[in-house]
Design a protein around this motif. Structure first.
Motif, PDB file in Angstrom:
ATOM      1  N   PHE A  75     -10.864   2.092  11.766  1.00 51.58           N
ATOM      2  CA  PHE A  75      -9.460   1.823  11.474  1.00 51.58           C
ATOM      3  C   PHE A  75      -8.960   2.708  10.339  1.00 51.58           C
ATOM      4  CE2 PHE A  75      -6.503  -0.458   8.601  1.00 51.58           C
ATOM      5  CZ  PHE A  75      -5.372  -0.402   9.411  1.00 51.58           C
ATOM      6  N   VAL A  76      -7.738   3.210  10.504  1.00 43.73           N
ATOM      7  CA  VAL A  76      -7.050   3.901   9.417  1.00 43.73           C
ATOM      8  C   VAL A  76      -5.605   3.420   9.417  1.00 43.73           C
ATOM      9  CG1 VAL A  76      -6.510   5.938  10.840  1.00 43.73           C
ATOM     10  CG2 VAL A  76      -6.538   6.133   8.349  1.00 43.73           C
ATOM     11  N   ARG A  77      -5.146   2.946   8.271  1.00 38.15           N
ATOM     12  CA  ARG A  77      -3.771   2.466   8.196  1.00 38.15           C
ATOM     13  C   ARG A  77      -2.829   3.653   8.325  1.00 38.15           C
ATOM     14  NH1 ARG A  77       0.580   1.910   5.154  1.00 38.15           N
ATOM     15  NH2 ARG A  77       1.888   0.080   5.532  1.00 38.15           N
ATOM     16  N   LEU A  78      -1.895   3.548   9.276  1.00 40.27           N
ATOM     17  CA  LEU A  78      -0.993   4.664   9.532  1.00 40.27           C
ATOM     18  C   LEU A  78       0.333   4.128  10.060  1.00 40.27           C
ATOM     19  CD1 LEU A  78      -1.998   7.980  11.345  1.00 40.27           C
ATOM     20  CD2 LEU A  78       0.306   7.073  11.344  1.00 40.27           C
ATOM     21  N   ASP A  79       1.382   4.341   9.294  1.00 42.93           N
ATOM     22  CA  ASP A  79       2.749   4.002   9.692  1.00 42.93           C
ATOM     23  C   ASP A  79       3.480   5.319   9.891  1.00 42.93           C
ATOM     24  OD1 ASP A  79       5.418   3.322   9.888  1.00 42.93           O
ATOM     25  OD2 ASP A  79       5.405   1.921   8.212  1.00 42.93           O
ATOM     26  N   VAL A  80       3.842   5.642  11.129  1.00 41.64           N
ATOM     27  CA  VAL A  80       4.420   6.958  11.428  1.00 41.64           C
ATOM     28  C   VAL A  80       5.790   7.160  10.799  1.00 41.64           C
ATOM     29  CG1 VAL A  80       3.125   7.139  13.589  1.00 41.64           C
ATOM     30  CG2 VAL A  80       5.472   6.252  13.634  1.00 41.64           C
ATOM     31  N   THR A  81       6.404   6.087  10.273  1.00 40.55           N
ATOM     32  CA  THR A  81       7.710   6.218   9.617  1.00 40.55           C
ATOM     33  C   THR A  81       7.589   6.413   8.118  1.00 40.55           C
ATOM     34  OG1 THR A  81       8.033   3.835   9.202  1.00 40.55           O
ATOM     35  CG2 THR A  81       8.699   4.684  11.362  1.00 40.55           C
ATOM     36  N   ASP A  82       6.370   6.469   7.606  1.00 38.73           N
ATOM     37  CA  ASP A  82       6.134   6.530   6.166  1.00 38.73           C
ATOM     38  C   ASP A  82       5.326   7.770   5.825  1.00 38.73           C
ATOM     39  OD1 ASP A  82       4.544   6.057   3.646  1.00 38.73           O
ATOM     40  OD2 ASP A  82       5.747   4.226   3.609  1.00 38.73           O
ATOM     41  N   ASP A  83       5.951   8.724   5.116  1.00 42.29           N
ATOM     42  CA  ASP A  83       5.281   9.993   4.798  1.00 42.29           C
ATOM     43  C   ASP A  83       3.989   9.782   4.030  1.00 42.29           C
ATOM     44  OD1 ASP A  83       7.098  12.200   5.777  1.00 42.29           O
ATOM     45  OD2 ASP A  83       8.531  11.089   4.571  1.00 42.29           O
ATOM     46  N   ALA A  84       4.016   8.893   3.041  1.00 38.54           N
ATOM     47  CA  ALA A  84       2.828   8.659   2.222  1.00 38.54           C
ATOM     48  C   ALA A  84       1.696   8.074   3.062  1.00 38.54           C
ATOM     49  CB  ALA A  84       3.163   7.741   1.050  1.00 38.54           C
ATOM     50  N   SER A  85       2.032   7.134   3.940  1.00 43.01           N
ATOM     51  CA  SER A  85       1.028   6.528   4.803  1.00 43.01           C
ATOM     52  C   SER A  85       0.377   7.578   5.698  1.00 43.01           C
ATOM     53  CB  SER A  85       1.670   5.432   5.661  1.00 43.01           C
ATOM     54  OG  SER A  85       0.786   4.976   6.661  1.00 43.01           O
ATOM     55  N   VAL A  86       1.191   8.465   6.250  1.00 43.45           N
ATOM     56  CA  VAL A  86       0.672   9.522   7.119  1.00 43.45           C
ATOM     57  C   VAL A  86      -0.240  10.459   6.333  1.00 43.45           C
ATOM     58  CG1 VAL A  86       1.311  11.537   8.501  1.00 43.45           C
ATOM     59  CG2 VAL A  86       2.609   9.397   8.731  1.00 43.45           C
ATOM     60  N   ARG A  87       0.213  10.886   5.165  1.00 45.77           N
ATOM     61  CA  ARG A  87      -0.617  11.784   4.338  1.00 45.77           C
ATOM     62  C   ARG A  87      -1.938  11.126   3.970  1.00 45.77           C
ATOM     63  NH1 ARG A  87       4.319  12.826   1.645  1.00 45.77           N
ATOM     64  NH2 ARG A  87       3.695  11.375  -0.018  1.00 45.77           N
ATOM     65  N   ASP A  88      -1.893   9.862   3.590  1.00 41.18           N
ATOM     66  CA  ASP A  88      -3.118   9.158   3.195  1.00 41.18           C
ATOM     67  C   ASP A  88      -4.093   9.043   4.369  1.00 41.18           C
ATOM     68  OD1 ASP A  88      -2.088   8.892   0.663  1.00 41.18           O
ATOM     69  OD2 ASP A  88      -1.559   6.758   0.875  1.00 41.18           O
ATOM     70  N   ALA A  89      -3.558   8.756   5.550  1.00 38.70           N
ATOM     71  CA  ALA A  89      -4.415   8.614   6.729  1.00 38.70           C
ATOM     72  C   ALA A  89      -5.124   9.919   7.056  1.00 38.70           C
ATOM     73  CB  ALA A  89      -3.584   8.140   7.927  1.00 38.70           C
ATOM     74  N   LEU A  90      -4.377  11.019   7.048  1.00 34.67           N
ATOM     75  CA  LEU A  90      -4.988  12.302   7.381  1.00 34.67           C
ATOM     76  C   LEU A  90      -5.924  12.771   6.275  1.00 34.67           C
ATOM     77  CD1 LEU A  90      -4.565  13.827  10.066  1.00 34.67           C
ATOM     78  CD2 LEU A  90      -2.787  12.136   9.607  1.00 34.67           C
ATOM     79  N   SER A  91      -5.612  12.442   5.036  1.00 37.95           N
ATOM     80  CA  SER A  91      -6.509  12.780   3.930  1.00 37.95           C
ATOM     81  C   SER A  91      -7.834  12.040   4.054  1.00 37.95           C
ATOM     82  CB  SER A  91      -5.850  12.441   2.589  1.00 37.95           C
ATOM     83  OG  SER A  91      -4.735  13.265   2.343  1.00 37.95           O
ATOM     84  N   ALA A  92      -7.763  10.774   4.495  1.00 32.75           N
ATOM     85  CA  ALA A  92      -8.984   9.993   4.685  1.00 32.75           C
ATOM     86  C   ALA A  92      -9.855  10.603   5.785  1.00 32.75           C
ATOM     87  CB  ALA A  92      -8.635   8.550   5.027  1.00 32.75           C
ATOM     88  N   ILE A  93      -9.227  11.036   6.872  1.00 34.01           N
ATOM     89  CA  ILE A  93      -9.984  11.664   7.966  1.00 34.01           C
ATOM     90  C   ILE A  93     -10.557  12.993   7.500  1.00 34.01           C
ATOM     91  CG2 ILE A  93      -9.809  12.633  10.294  1.00 34.01           C
ATOM     92  CD1 ILE A  93      -7.651  10.495  10.853  1.00 34.01           C
ATOM     93  N   ASP A  94      -9.787  13.744   6.728  1.00 34.07           N
ATOM     94  CA  ASP A  94     -10.260  15.016   6.196  1.00 34.07           C
ATOM     95  C   ASP A  94     -11.493  14.795   5.325  1.00 34.07           C
ATOM     96  OD1 ASP A  94     -10.485  17.662   5.436  1.00 34.07           O
ATOM     97  OD2 ASP A  94      -8.778  17.623   4.076  1.00 34.07           O
ATOM     98  N   ALA A  95     -11.426  13.803   4.448  1.00 32.87           N
ATOM     99  CA  ALA A  95     -12.545  13.532   3.543  1.00 32.87           C
ATOM    100  C   ALA A  95     -13.800  13.123   4.307  1.00 32.87           C
ATOM    101  CB  ALA A  95     -12.156  12.446   2.549  1.00 32.87           C
ATOM    102  N   ALA A  96     -13.618  12.364   5.379  1.00 29.91           N
ATOM    103  CA  ALA A  96     -14.766  11.864   6.136  1.00 29.91           C
ATOM    104  C   ALA A  96     -15.308  12.861   7.146  1.00 29.91           C
ATOM    105  CB  ALA A  96     -14.389  10.567   6.849  1.00 29.91           C
TER     106      ALA A  96
END
Length: 238
Positions: free
Chosen positions: A59-80
């Motif tokens: 699971f990764v929290r991702l709200d497509v209407t929220d820029d910060a949420s999107v950045r955080d989700a992709l950053s988490a995938i990048d880190a992992a």
């Protein structure tokens, strides 16, 4: 995304937005069963965690209407993972009923602008993939050919905001295919499906059947098509 174990090198890393139910969940399940490391994106942590656990996804929290949420989700995938191989834009709303400005803004924000937010955040990770693939779950309701063809059921459905925002979603897919030639971008009409979105209509087949159409485009080889709108029978006029 809690306590994720690093993936085995060579496994396909996949992110699906709006994947805690419906076609998105069925797609996530089928890709996980095919051996993908699936990141199940959802706004609600409780529902998302439960759905991911059910099918062995992450699971990764991702709200497509929220820029910060999107950045955080992709950053988490990048880190992992350090890369992303497959991105499936599945999050969407029907936006039926009376039309007004507020509802129009919401429909386009989720169905079209959300695609831009997630794609732009994902591009650096997709470029690190040996076979980067993006699939937009769009709709033939966004096809001028379909909605003006009296022989097609789309011509009789009064879904102005859904149709217009899905037309935008398909066009964004085509334009990304042109501007990012190293990445495959395709839009898909998954077929009439019985989901929460279509419950009021009382029509549609099981999400698993429609998910198979999405999975086909999500598992294309390096020489697969790009810049198309397809359904289960092939390319659709747009």
């Amino acid at each position: 995304m809690r306590g994720a174990v690093p993936s085995v090198p060579g496994m396909t890393i996949t992110l699906i937005t709006g994947a805690n139910k419906g076609i998105g969940f069925a797609t996530a399940k089928q890709l996980a069963e095919a051996g993908h490391v699936v990141y199940l994106g959802a706004r609600d942590p409780e529902r998302g965690e439960k759905a991911a656990a059910e099918i062995g996804a992450r699971f990764v929290r991702l709200d497509v209407t929220d820029d910060a949420s999107v950045r955080d989700a992709l950053s988490a995938i990048d880190a992992a993972e350090g890369r992303l191989d497959v991105l499936v834009h599945n999050a969407g709303v029907l936006a039926d009923g009376p039309v007004d400005g507020a509802k129009a803004l919401q429909a386009f924000d989720i169905n079209a602008v959300g695609i831009v937010r997630v794609t732009e955040a994902a591009l650096p990770l997709l470029r690190k993939s040996a076979n980067p693939t993006v699939v937009t779950v769009s709709s033939s309701m966004g096809s001028f050919w379909a909605v003006t063809n009296p022989e097609r059921p789309e011509s009789g459905l009064p879904l102005a905001l859904y149709a217009a925002s899905k037309a935008a979603a398909t066009m964004l897919t085509v334009q990304y295919a042109k501007s990012q030639p190293g990445i495959k971008f395709n839009a898909v009409e998954p077929g009439p499906t019985a989901t929460d979105m279509t419950a009021a209509w009382g029509i549609g087949r099981a999400p698993e059947e429609s998910a198979a159409v999405v999975v086909r485009l999500a598992t294309l080889g390096p020489d697969g098509p790009t810049g198309t709108l397809q359904d289960e029978n092939g390319v659709l006029p747009f």
